[in-house]
Each structure stands twice: as structure tokens, then as C-alpha cells.
Design a protein around this motif. Structure first.
Motif, PDB file in Angstrom:
ATOM      1  N   ARG A   1     100.578  34.170 122.776  1.00 47.25           N
ATOM      2  CA  ARG A   1     100.610  32.704 122.864  1.00 47.25           C
ATOM      3  C   ARG A   1      99.426  32.089 122.124  1.00 47.25           C
ATOM      4  NH1 ARG A   1      98.566  28.957 126.639  1.00 47.25           N
ATOM      5  NH2 ARG A   1      99.880  27.085 126.856  1.00 47.25           N
ATOM      6  N   ALA A   2      98.269  32.750 122.210  1.00 49.64           N
ATOM      7  CA  ALA A   2      97.046  32.181 121.644  1.00 49.64           C
ATOM      8  C   ALA A   2      96.858  32.492 120.161  1.00 49.64           C
ATOM      9  CB  ALA A   2      95.835  32.691 122.425  1.00 49.64           C
ATOM     10  N   ALA A   3      97.450  33.580 119.672  1.00 50.38           N
ATOM     11  CA  ALA A   3      97.165  34.038 118.312  1.00 50.38           C
ATOM     12  C   ALA A   3      97.366  32.967 117.243  1.00 50.38           C
ATOM     13  CB  ALA A   3      98.000  35.283 117.995  1.00 50.38           C
ATOM     14  N   PRO A   4      98.459  32.182 117.277  1.00 51.10           N
ATOM     15  CA  PRO A   4      98.638  31.190 116.213  1.00 51.10           C
ATOM     16  C   PRO A   4      97.584  30.087 116.183  1.00 51.10           C
ATOM     17  CG  PRO A   4     100.739  31.681 117.277  1.00 51.10           C
ATOM     18  CD  PRO A   4      99.660  32.271 118.126  1.00 51.10           C
ATOM     19  N   TRP A   5      96.756  29.998 117.227  1.00 51.97           N
ATOM     20  CA  TRP A   5      95.709  28.978 117.300  1.00 51.97           C
ATOM     21  C   TRP A   5      94.342  29.520 116.889  1.00 51.97           C
ATOM     22  CZ3 TRP A   5      96.319  23.843 118.798  1.00 51.97           C
ATOM     23  CH2 TRP A   5      97.597  23.493 119.262  1.00 51.97           C
ATOM     24  N   SER A   6      94.237  30.792 116.606  1.00 52.45           N
ATOM     25  CA  SER A   6      92.925  31.404 116.396  1.00 52.45           C
ATOM     26  C   SER A   6      92.161  30.747 115.251  1.00 52.45           C
ATOM     27  CB  SER A   6      93.094  32.892 116.097  1.00 52.45           C
ATOM     28  OG  SER A   6      91.856  33.461 115.745  1.00 52.45           O
ATOM     29  N   ALA A   7      90.883  30.485 115.501  1.00 51.31           N
ATOM     30  CA  ALA A   7      89.991  29.925 114.473  1.00 51.31           C
ATOM     31  C   ALA A   7      89.091  31.003 113.881  1.00 51.31           C
ATOM     32  CB  ALA A   7      89.144  28.803 115.074  1.00 51.31           C
ATOM     33  N   SER A   8      89.517  32.271 113.966  1.00 48.98           N
ATOM     34  CA  SER A   8      88.652  33.387 113.583  1.00 48.98           C
ATOM     35  C   SER A   8      88.338  33.455 112.094  1.00 48.98           C
ATOM     36  CB  SER A   8      89.281  34.714 114.032  1.00 48.98           C
ATOM     37  OG  SER A   8      90.608  34.836 113.562  1.00 48.98           O
ATOM     38  N   SER A   9      89.018  32.680 111.268  1.00 43.71           N
ATOM     39  CA  SER A   9      88.661  32.657 109.840  1.00 43.71           C
ATOM     40  C   SER A   9      87.273  32.086 109.608  1.00 43.71           C
ATOM     41  CB  SER A   9      89.690  31.859 109.040  1.00 43.71           C
ATOM     42  OG  SER A   9      89.655  30.489 109.410  1.00 43.71           O
ATOM     43  N   MET A  10      86.675  31.488 110.639  1.00 49.86           N
ATOM     44  CA  MET A  10      85.294  31.003 110.529  1.00 49.86           C
ATOM     45  C   MET A  10      84.332  32.131 110.169  1.00 49.86           C
ATOM     46  SD  MET A  10      84.867  30.497 114.620  1.00 49.86           S
ATOM     47  CE  MET A  10      83.163  30.610 115.109  1.00 49.86           C
ATOM     48  N   TRP A  11      84.710  33.377 110.531  1.00 49.33           N
ATOM     49  CA  TRP A  11      83.854  34.526 110.242  1.00 49.33           C
ATOM     50  C   TRP A  11      84.184  35.063 108.856  1.00 49.33           C
ATOM     51  CZ3 TRP A  11      85.873  35.183 115.594  1.00 49.33           C
ATOM     52  CH2 TRP A  11      84.998  34.598 116.514  1.00 49.33           C
ATOM     53  N   THR A  12      83.595  34.428 107.858  1.00 44.49           N
ATOM     54  CA  THR A  12      83.970  34.721 106.469  1.00 44.49           C
ATOM     55  C   THR A  12      83.417  36.044 105.957  1.00 44.49           C
ATOM     56  OG1 THR A  12      82.129  33.357 105.667  1.00 44.49           O
ATOM     57  CG2 THR A  12      84.286  32.311 105.851  1.00 44.49           C
ATOM     58  N   ALA A  13      82.586  36.737 106.748  1.00 49.18           N
ATOM     59  CA  ALA A  13      82.223  38.104 106.372  1.00 49.18           C
ATOM     60  C   ALA A  13      83.465  38.978 106.312  1.00 49.18           C
ATOM     61  CB  ALA A  13      81.228  38.686 107.363  1.00 49.18           C
ATOM     62  N   ASN A  14      84.545  38.531 106.969  1.00 48.32           N
ATOM     63  CA  ASN A  14      85.813  39.250 106.939  1.00 48.32           C
ATOM     64  C   ASN A  14      86.820  38.639 105.973  1.00 48.32           C
ATOM     65  OD1 ASN A  14      85.186  39.170 110.350  1.00 48.32           O
ATOM     66  ND2 ASN A  14      85.036  41.074 109.181  1.00 48.32           N
ATOM     67  N   ALA A  15      86.394  37.655 105.188  1.00 48.53           N
ATOM     68  CA  ALA A  15      87.342  37.029 104.264  1.00 48.53           C
ATOM     69  C   ALA A  15      87.709  37.962 103.116  1.00 48.53           C
ATOM     70  CB  ALA A  15      86.759  35.730 103.710  1.00 48.53           C
ATOM     71  N   ALA A  16      86.743  38.742 102.635  1.00 48.08           N
ATOM     72  CA  ALA A  16      86.980  39.546 101.432  1.00 48.08           C
ATOM     73  C   ALA A  16      85.832  40.533 101.252  1.00 48.08           C
ATOM     74  CB  ALA A  16      87.078  38.638 100.199  1.00 48.08           C
ATOM     75  N   THR A  17      86.063  41.507 100.393  1.00 50.90           N
ATOM     76  CA  THR A  17      84.993  42.349  99.856  1.00 50.90           C
ATOM     77  C   THR A  17      84.682  41.843  98.458  1.00 50.90           C
ATOM     78  OG1 THR A  17      85.805  44.246 101.099  1.00 50.90           O
ATOM     79  CG2 THR A  17      84.264  44.691  99.311  1.00 50.90           C
ATOM     80  N   VAL A  18      83.403  41.725  98.145  1.00 51.66           N
ATOM     81  CA  VAL A  18      82.976  41.111  96.880  1.00 51.66           C
ATOM     82  C   VAL A  18      82.125  42.089  96.083  1.00 51.66           C
ATOM     83  CG1 VAL A  18      81.806  39.144  95.824  1.00 51.66           C
ATOM     84  CG2 VAL A  18      82.951  38.871  98.046  1.00 51.66           C
ATOM     85  N   SER A  19      82.482  42.281  94.816  1.00 57.33           N
ATOM     86  CA  SER A  19      81.672  43.090  93.895  1.00 57.33           C
ATOM     87  C   SER A  19      81.203  42.198  92.761  1.00 57.33           C
ATOM     88  CB  SER A  19      82.490  44.256  93.324  1.00 57.33           C
ATOM     89  OG  SER A  19      82.835  45.177  94.331  1.00 57.33           O
ATOM     90  N   PRO A  20      79.886  41.984  92.637  1.00 53.99           N
ATOM     91  CA  PRO A  20      79.374  41.088  91.600  1.00 53.99           C
ATOM     92  C   PRO A  20      79.612  41.631  90.186  1.00 53.99           C
ATOM     93  CG  PRO A  20      77.761  41.427  93.328  1.00 53.99           C
ATOM     94  CD  PRO A  20      78.835  42.438  93.544  1.00 53.99           C
ATOM     95  N   ALA A  21      79.570  40.731  89.217  1.00 57.54           N
ATOM     96  CA  ALA A  21      79.842  41.074  87.827  1.00 57.54           C
ATOM     97  C   ALA A  21      78.986  42.212  87.280  1.00 57.54           C
ATOM     98  CB  ALA A  21      79.683  39.819  86.957  1.00 57.54           C
ATOM     99  N   PRO A  22      77.693  42.319  87.622  1.00 60.96           N
ATOM    100  CA  PRO A  22      76.896  43.420  87.055  1.00 60.96           C
ATOM    101  C   PRO A  22      77.375  44.807  87.469  1.00 60.96           C
ATOM    102  CG  PRO A  22      75.460  41.692  87.917  1.00 60.96           C
ATOM    103  CD  PRO A  22      76.843  41.379  88.382  1.00 60.96           C
ATOM    104  N   ASP A  23      78.191  44.889  88.537  1.00 60.06           N
ATOM    105  CA  ASP A  23      78.646  46.191  89.032  1.00 60.06           C
ATOM    106  C   ASP A  23      79.999  46.607  88.462  1.00 60.06           C
ATOM    107  OD1 ASP A  23      76.422  45.832  90.602  1.00 60.06           O
ATOM    108  OD2 ASP A  23      77.502  45.773  92.511  1.00 60.06           O
ATOM    109  N   THR A  24      80.742  45.679  87.854  1.00 60.30           N
ATOM    110  CA  THR A  24      82.138  45.935  87.542  1.00 60.30           C
ATOM    111  C   THR A  24      82.355  46.240  86.063  1.00 60.30           C
ATOM    112  OG1 THR A  24      82.690  43.608  87.108  1.00 60.30           O
ATOM    113  CG2 THR A  24      82.797  44.364  89.398  1.00 60.30           C
TER     114      THR A  24
END
Length: 416
Positions: free
Chosen positions: A87-110
Motif C-alpha cells: 500500500r505504501a510503496a507507490p508513495w515512497s520518497a526514497s529517491s531523495m537518497w541520490t547516492a542510489n541514483a546511479a554509479t558515476v565514472s568521471p571522464a578521466p577514468d573512461t
């Protein structure tokens, strides 16, 4: 290009509530059913961003995702009789924790010299697995300059991927080439191991990283079972420094040796268990902190206020600041609303090394925009949400209107 590390904080959404949906997250479970205060939570987040803007000179932000998620509710055949978690899942505001939004590799590494981002699939938890389509859509707007960024599809959902919370980077300076460390868990413990080893390896290949500059380390299953559901609950890195609990990794010395083999200048600051127990480290989120380099070259650890309220944790911090180690400052911030739901200062931010001029300017903070965010939040966010408020027509109208007010104020209509 002038490469800088930019922290993109997640703005707490207007549906912020305490449903206790995250198995293995002790703080989330312990506050299940409590009244939440979305307006206060979001204003705490903006205050944290203001502080980092003043300290570091640059700060970004990401916006709340659309809630309630009617697409998910339809897939769950929602009719009001579900178990509370569904019931609660569709209301979750957990995207506020953007450490879980993506993995990021900067340009000098790629290999291709672009900054690569892979949105996390977050498949282990229903309330988070719904996020990635909207997260990817937002990342493609924020980092839409295709000459400088590549935003990928998620890792196949067979393999759980929880993003930057299980990823560290070591380098001499943020703009120089670095070594990327991926921390994974193994299944079979008391709580789910959310980061799959194959997810980490797939992301590294997808980002075009040099295999000699990638390190894969197993998280300590004891730490996972104690409530360290992500590596960033027991470790944080910045440039050459690893700040970590002595029980963070399955093979602690082996982990150090593996990183040292790829990055010989590693400097480890290990907190022993007899100084701060694993349980106290997790309760206070000492390691779920932002370890940053200040303009004068010294490093600061930005921790939740709960650290100052713990005798053992604060005693350790004071000894650390008085010593001759690399971390010279410990700065407490108030993010209590986020902490009660299981996320500290590090959970609230995604680190991206890039030229700020290549980022969509609507997502870059300045004082005027911080004022605008605070004004919009104060005028439109709900004061509080009780568990029984979910799926009421009045709350839905309030939450939808508040997010729309943010988009309108910032001129970001394409995310409506």
C-alpha cells in the motif's frame, strides 16, 4: 575543461513518510508508522546544501520523482486491501537518497573521455525498484550534453545494483585519473546483500574503465547483518583517503592491499571497534558522511548531528581532529528527518566530477535558487503525514501540487 566534484543532493519529496519499507535498514524499520514532516525534511536538506555551497563553492540538486506512482499501483492491482508495504510503496520518497541514483565514472577514468552514469536498478526493494525510469529521465536532462556525458540503461534486473552507495574512487585530485572501487555483498545472510558482484563488473565494463584501475571488494557480511545495507554506511572515500570502520570488509587487510596495488598513495583512516562499535557506527551514521576537500586543501567530514550526541563517536572525532591525520574538520548537520528513515548526509548526495558549465544550469544551486526552493517548500509542502493519510484524495492533491510547484518555479516542465 575545469573538472570539479559536484555533490547533487536529492531534494526531499512532499510524500516523505515512515512506512519502514527497507528490510535491513534498522533506522527505517524502527520508525515505521511514525508521523513524518515533509516540509521540515526538505528544508533540512536545503540547509545542508546551502552549507556545502558556502564551503565548496559548487552544489547541485535532483528533484523528487512523481508520487504517488499510479503505474506501480496498477501493477499491484491496488484496491486498498493490500499488505501495508504494498500500500505504501507507490508513495515512497526514497529517491531523495541520490547516492542510489546511479554509479558515476568521471571522464578521466573512461576510455572515451566522457563522464558515464548508469542508473541503479534497485531491484532488491519494491519501493525503490520503481525509481529508475524517472531517475534515468532526469539524469538525461541534467547531464544532457552528449559531448561530455553518457547515460546508460540499467544493469539487467537479475543482478541487484544500488549505485554509488557501493562505489568509491581514489585519485590525487578529482580532475585526475583515478582508481574505482566497487563493493559487493554475498547473499545468504540475515538481510539482503543488495549489490551483486556482477552488477559492479558490468558497470565497470559499460563505463569503459581500465581493468587495471578497478578493484572489487566484498563487504563484510557481519556489517550487512548489523544494518550496513550499503557500503557507505561503514566507509567513505575522498581523493587519496579511505575513512572506514575496522569491520567494513570481509577481508579488511586484503581490501587495503587490493586498493594499494592499484593506488599506492592510499591513506587509510581506520576506526577500531574498541573506539566505536560497529553497532554505534551504524546507529549514528558516522561513515554515512560527506568527506570533502575544502578550498584550503584540508579535508572535512560532514556528519549527522547524531554523531555529536554519541559519547564514543564524538570522542573519536575529537581525537581525530586533534591528531595529524588528513581529516581536520568534523562538521555536524541536522538531517534528522532523513536519518529517521535510514539515510544520512552521504545517502542524500550523488558525487559527479565534471565541468559545471556542462550541466543543465537549472539543477545548479546558488543563493537565489536556494531561496526559491525554500519559499516553494514552505508554501506548498505538507506539514506532516500520518500512515493513514496515504491514498487519501487530499494528500494526493497536496503532494502532486507541491511537486508541480517546484517544477514551475524552476522552469523544468519536461519532467512534469
Amino acid at each position: 575543461m575545469s573538472l570539479q566534484e559536484i555533490n547533487f543532493d536529492g531534494l526531499v519529496g512532499p510524500s516523505h513518510n515512515y512506512a519502514g519499507l527497507s528490510l535491513g535498514n534498522i533506522a527505517s524499520a524502527s520508525h515505521k508508522g511514525d508521523t513524518s514532516y515533509p516540509k521540515a525534511a526538505a528544508l533540512q536538506g536545503v540547509a545542508k546544501m546551502r552549507g556545502n555551497l558556502e564551503r565548496l563553492g559548487v552544489q547541485g540538486f535532483l528533484l523528487p520523482l512523481p508520487r504517488p506512482n499510479h503505474r506501480l499501483a496498477e501493477r499491484l492491482a491496488y484496491d486498498g486491501t493490500e499488505a501495508p508495504a504494498l500500500r505504501a510503496a507507490p508513495w515512497s520518497a526514497s529517491s531523495m537518497w541520490t547516492a542510489n541514483a546511479a554509479t558515476v565514472s568521471p571522464a578521466p577514468d573512461t576510455k572515451d573521455g566522457k563522464c558515464h552514469l548508469t542508473p541503479a536498478n534497485l531491484v532488491t526493494m519494491l519501493h525503490r525498484a520503481q525509481e529508475w525510469p524517472d531517475t534515468k529521465r532526469m539524469l538525461e536532462v541534467v547531464f544532457g550534453d552528449r559531448d561530455h556525458f553518457a547515460v546508460h540503461d540499467i544493469v539487467p534486473p537479475t543482478f541487484g545494483d544500488e549505485g554509488a552507495a557501493n562505489h568509491m574512487r581514489f585519485c590525487e585530485g578529482h580532475g585526475s585519473a583515478g582508481v574505482e572501487v566497487f563493493v559487493y555483498g554475498r547473499p545468504g545472510g540475515k538481510f539482503p546483500a543488495r549489490q551483486h558482484e556482477q552488477s559492479s563488473r558490468l558497470v565497470a565494463r559499460q563505463h569503459g574503465l581500465d581493468p587495471e584501475k578497478c578493484v572489487f571488494i566484498e563487504q563484510n557480511p557481519v556489517a550487512i547483518d548489523a544494518g550496513a545495507f550499503h557500503n557507505d554506511v561503514v566507509s567513505v572515500a575522498n581523493e587519496r583517503v579511505l575513512f572506514t570502520h575496522a569491520e567494513a570488509f570481509a577481508d579488511q587487510q586484503g581490501a587495503y592491499n587490493a586498493i594499494l596495488a592499484a593506488f599506492p598513495d592510499l591513506e587509510v583512516v581506520e576506526v577500531p571497534s574498541d573506539a566505536v562499535s560497529l553497532e554505534e557506527a551504524i546507529r549514528t551514521y558516522l561513515f554515512n558522511a560527506q568527506l570533502v576537500t575544502l578550498p584550503d586543501g584540508t579535508m572535512a567530514l560532514i556528519v549527522p548531528e547524531e554523531c555529536r550526541e554519541s559519547a564514543s563517536v564524538w570522542a573519536y572525532c575529537e581525537r581525530m581532529m586533534a591528531g595529524n591525520g588528513p581529516i581536520k574538520h568534523v562538521i555536524p548537520v541536522d538531517v534528522r528527518q532523513s536519518m529517521a528513515n535510514g539515510g544520512g548526509p552521504a545517502c542524500l548526495r550523488l558525487r559527479v566530477v565534471c565541468d559545471p558549465a556542462t550541466v543543465d544550469p537549472r539543477f545548479m544551486l546558488d543563493e537565489a535558487k536556494a531561496d526559491l526552493l525554500e519559499k516553494t517548500i514552505a508554501e506548498h509542502y505538507p506539514e506532516q503525514i500520518d500512515p493513514d493519510d496515504l491514498w487519501t484524495e487530499s494528500l494526493e492533491k497536496h503532494v502532486v501540487a507541491a511537486r508541480q510547484a517546484l517544477l514551475t518555479a524552476l522552469g523544468i516542465g519536461e519532467l512534469a
